[in-house]
Design a protein around this motif. Structure first.
Motif, PDB file in Angstrom:
ATOM      1  N   GLN A 186      -0.988  12.622 -23.288  1.00 32.62           N
ATOM      2  CA  GLN A 186      -1.058  11.391 -22.504  1.00 32.62           C
ATOM      3  C   GLN A 186      -1.840  11.606 -21.213  1.00 32.62           C
ATOM      4  OE1 GLN A 186       2.779   8.918 -22.891  1.00 32.62           O
ATOM      5  NE2 GLN A 186       3.465  11.033 -22.696  1.00 32.62           N
ATOM      6  N   PHE A 187      -2.645  10.617 -20.856  1.00 36.07           N
ATOM      7  CA  PHE A 187      -3.411  10.621 -19.615  1.00 36.07           C
ATOM      8  C   PHE A 187      -3.132   9.299 -18.909  1.00 36.07           C
ATOM      9  CE2 PHE A 187      -7.337   9.579 -17.274  1.00 36.07           C
ATOM     10  CZ  PHE A 187      -7.371  10.666 -16.423  1.00 36.07           C
ATOM     11  N   ASN A 188      -2.659   9.362 -17.662  1.00 36.51           N
ATOM     12  CA  ASN A 188      -2.317   8.171 -16.891  1.00 36.51           C
ATOM     13  C   ASN A 188      -3.009   8.203 -15.536  1.00 36.51           C
ATOM     14  OD1 ASN A 188      -0.006   6.820 -18.419  1.00 36.51           O
ATOM     15  ND2 ASN A 188       0.663   8.956 -18.318  1.00 36.51           N
ATOM     16  N   VAL A 189      -3.509   7.065 -15.118  1.00 34.57           N
ATOM     17  CA  VAL A 189      -3.995   6.887 -13.747  1.00 34.57           C
ATOM     18  C   VAL A 189      -3.158   5.757 -13.174  1.00 34.57           C
ATOM     19  CG1 VAL A 189      -5.946   6.401 -12.247  1.00 34.57           C
ATOM     20  CG2 VAL A 189      -6.323   7.569 -14.422  1.00 34.57           C
ATOM     21  N   LYS A 190      -2.305   6.094 -12.224  1.00 36.39           N
ATOM     22  CA  LYS A 190      -1.374   5.123 -11.659  1.00 36.39           C
ATOM     23  C   LYS A 190      -1.829   4.679 -10.278  1.00 36.39           C
ATOM     24  CE  LYS A 190       2.604   6.488 -14.262  1.00 36.39           C
ATOM     25  NZ  LYS A 190       2.897   5.256 -14.951  1.00 36.39           N
ATOM     26  N   ASN A 191      -1.556   3.426  -9.983  1.00 35.66           N
ATOM     27  CA  ASN A 191      -1.818   2.839  -8.664  1.00 35.66           C
ATOM     28  C   ASN A 191      -3.296   2.933  -8.285  1.00 35.66           C
ATOM     29  OD1 ASN A 191      -1.326   1.587  -6.218  1.00 35.66           O
ATOM     30  ND2 ASN A 191      -0.583   3.440  -5.238  1.00 35.66           N
ATOM     31  N   ILE A 192      -4.162   2.508  -9.183  1.00 38.31           N
ATOM     32  CA  ILE A 192      -5.604   2.537  -8.917  1.00 38.31           C
ATOM     33  C   ILE A 192      -5.950   1.732  -7.674  1.00 38.31           C
ATOM     34  CG2 ILE A 192      -7.842   1.766  -9.830  1.00 38.31           C
ATOM     35  CD1 ILE A 192      -6.776   2.493 -12.589  1.00 38.31           C
ATOM     36  N   THR A 193      -5.206   0.674  -7.420  1.00 37.11           N
ATOM     37  CA  THR A 193      -5.482  -0.207  -6.282  1.00 37.11           C
ATOM     38  C   THR A 193      -5.119   0.421  -4.941  1.00 37.11           C
ATOM     39  OG1 THR A 193      -3.321  -1.226  -6.648  1.00 37.11           O
ATOM     40  CG2 THR A 193      -5.237  -2.343  -7.595  1.00 37.11           C
ATOM     41  N   ALA A 194      -4.428   1.556  -4.947  1.00 36.03           N
ATOM     42  CA  ALA A 194      -4.002   2.231  -3.711  1.00 36.03           C
ATOM     43  C   ALA A 194      -3.400   1.224  -2.727  1.00 36.03           C
ATOM     44  CB  ALA A 194      -5.161   2.995  -3.069  1.00 36.03           C
ATOM     45  N   SER A 195      -2.399   0.520  -3.204  1.00 37.77           N
ATOM     46  CA  SER A 195      -1.781  -0.562  -2.441  1.00 37.77           C
ATOM     47  C   SER A 195      -1.173  -0.087  -1.133  1.00 37.77           C
ATOM     48  CB  SER A 195      -0.683  -1.223  -3.271  1.00 37.77           C
ATOM     49  OG  SER A 195      -1.211  -1.754  -4.440  1.00 37.77           O
ATOM     50  N   THR A 196      -1.195  -0.976  -0.158  1.00 36.37           N
ATOM     51  CA  THR A 196      -0.539  -0.731   1.120  1.00 36.37           C
ATOM     52  C   THR A 196       0.728  -1.578   1.169  1.00 36.37           C
ATOM     53  OG1 THR A 196      -2.606  -0.274   2.248  1.00 36.37           O
ATOM     54  CG2 THR A 196      -0.749  -0.918   3.627  1.00 36.37           C
ATOM     55  N   VAL A 197       1.854  -0.942   1.458  1.00 30.31           N
ATOM     56  CA  VAL A 197       3.121  -1.643   1.566  1.00 30.31           C
ATOM     57  C   VAL A 197       3.396  -1.841   3.055  1.00 30.31           C
ATOM     58  CG1 VAL A 197       5.572  -1.582   1.013  1.00 30.31           C
ATOM     59  CG2 VAL A 197       3.922  -0.545  -0.558  1.00 30.31           C
ATOM     60  N   GLU A 198       3.458  -3.115   3.466  1.00 29.80           N
ATOM     61  CA  GLU A 198       3.642  -3.434   4.895  1.00 29.80           C
ATOM     62  C   GLU A 198       5.030  -4.029   5.115  1.00 29.80           C
ATOM     63  OE1 GLU A 198       1.812  -6.582   8.064  1.00 29.80           O
ATOM     64  OE2 GLU A 198       0.376  -5.461   6.842  1.00 29.80           O
ATOM     65  N   THR A 199       5.807  -3.353   5.964  1.00 27.42           N
ATOM     66  CA  THR A 199       7.166  -3.785   6.283  1.00 27.42           C
ATOM     67  C   THR A 199       7.266  -4.055   7.775  1.00 27.42           C
ATOM     68  OG1 THR A 199       7.989  -2.358   4.512  1.00 27.42           O
ATOM     69  CG2 THR A 199       9.610  -3.178   6.082  1.00 27.42           C
ATOM     70  N   VAL A 232       5.882  -2.700  12.888  1.00 33.79           N
ATOM     71  CA  VAL A 232       5.206  -2.876  11.607  1.00 33.79           C
ATOM     72  C   VAL A 232       4.887  -1.496  11.045  1.00 33.79           C
ATOM     73  CG1 VAL A 232       3.202  -3.829  10.430  1.00 33.79           C
ATOM     74  CG2 VAL A 232       4.214  -5.082  12.339  1.00 33.79           C
ATOM     75  N   ASP A 233       5.412  -1.226   9.853  1.00 34.40           N
ATOM     76  CA  ASP A 233       5.150   0.042   9.170  1.00 34.40           C
ATOM     77  C   ASP A 233       4.248  -0.240   7.986  1.00 34.40           C
ATOM     78  OD1 ASP A 233       6.869   1.717  10.768  1.00 34.40           O
ATOM     79  OD2 ASP A 233       8.574   0.777   9.741  1.00 34.40           O
ATOM     80  N   LYS A 234       3.165   0.529   7.871  1.00 33.23           N
ATOM     81  CA  LYS A 234       2.250   0.399   6.734  1.00 33.23           C
ATOM     82  C   LYS A 234       2.229   1.719   5.986  1.00 33.23           C
ATOM     83  CE  LYS A 234      -0.691  -3.114   8.717  1.00 33.23           C
ATOM     84  NZ  LYS A 234      -2.041  -3.579   8.969  1.00 33.23           N
ATOM     85  N   GLU A 235       2.679   1.673   4.738  1.00 29.09           N
ATOM     86  CA  GLU A 235       2.665   2.861   3.891  1.00 29.09           C
ATOM     87  C   GLU A 235       1.448   2.757   2.976  1.00 29.09           C
ATOM     88  OE1 GLU A 235       5.195   4.910   0.264  1.00 29.09           O
ATOM     89  OE2 GLU A 235       6.106   3.311   1.423  1.00 29.09           O
ATOM     90  N   HIS A 236       0.488   3.626   3.200  1.00 29.70           N
ATOM     91  CA  HIS A 236      -0.725   3.636   2.387  1.00 29.70           C
ATOM     92  C   HIS A 236      -0.481   4.542   1.188  1.00 29.70           C
ATOM     93  CE1 HIS A 236      -2.792   1.564   5.604  1.00 29.70           C
ATOM     94  NE2 HIS A 236      -2.330   2.458   6.438  1.00 29.70           N
TER      95      HIS A 236
END
Length: 120
Positions: free
Chosen positions: A74-87, A103-107
């Motif tokens: 198996q080959f997986n590429v996860k979270n290609i969008t490199a999302s930022t979670v802003e709280t 404001v916390d931003k988790e890249h």
């Protein structure tokens, strides 16, 4: 607005998963993609603190190949969008006025996984 109260704080209002899989005939290679959107949340003020989070989406791609009846590569590429979670957290005084906002931003980063799966 509906009067429904979420019992667990810091949980999204909704999640949405969309994906597809396709198997190439004769080669036993399967590939696919999945998009997951996690809706934000807006927690009420509790103990002079409230917290909210913006929604975010992630895109995953994968491919796998059955090697034999026992093993699969198996080959997986996860979270290609490199999302930022802003709280956003807010601190209130006794009168209900906001005294502090943080404001916390988790890249997040994409991850690549290669694995062999076996059944016995």
């Amino acid at each position: 607005l509906t009067g429904v109260k979420r019992e667990l704080l810091q949980t999204p209002n909704f999640t949405c998963n969309l994906g597809f899989d396709h198997t190439l005939k004769g080669s036993e290679i399967t590939y696919g993609a999945a998009y997951r959107y996690v809706g934000g949340y807006d927690d009420p003020q509790e103990y002079f603190i409230s917290q909210s989070q913006k929604g975010y989406g992630t895109l995953d791609l994968y491919a796998n190949k059955r090697l034999n009846k026992t093993f699969k590569l198996q080959f997986n590429v996860k979270n290609i969008t490199a999302s930022t979670v802003e709280t956003t957290s807010r601190l209130y005084d006794a009168g209900g006025a906001i005294t502090q906002t943080q404001v916390d931003k988790e890249h997040t980063k994409p991850q690549v996984l290669l694995s062999i799966e076996g059944k016995w």
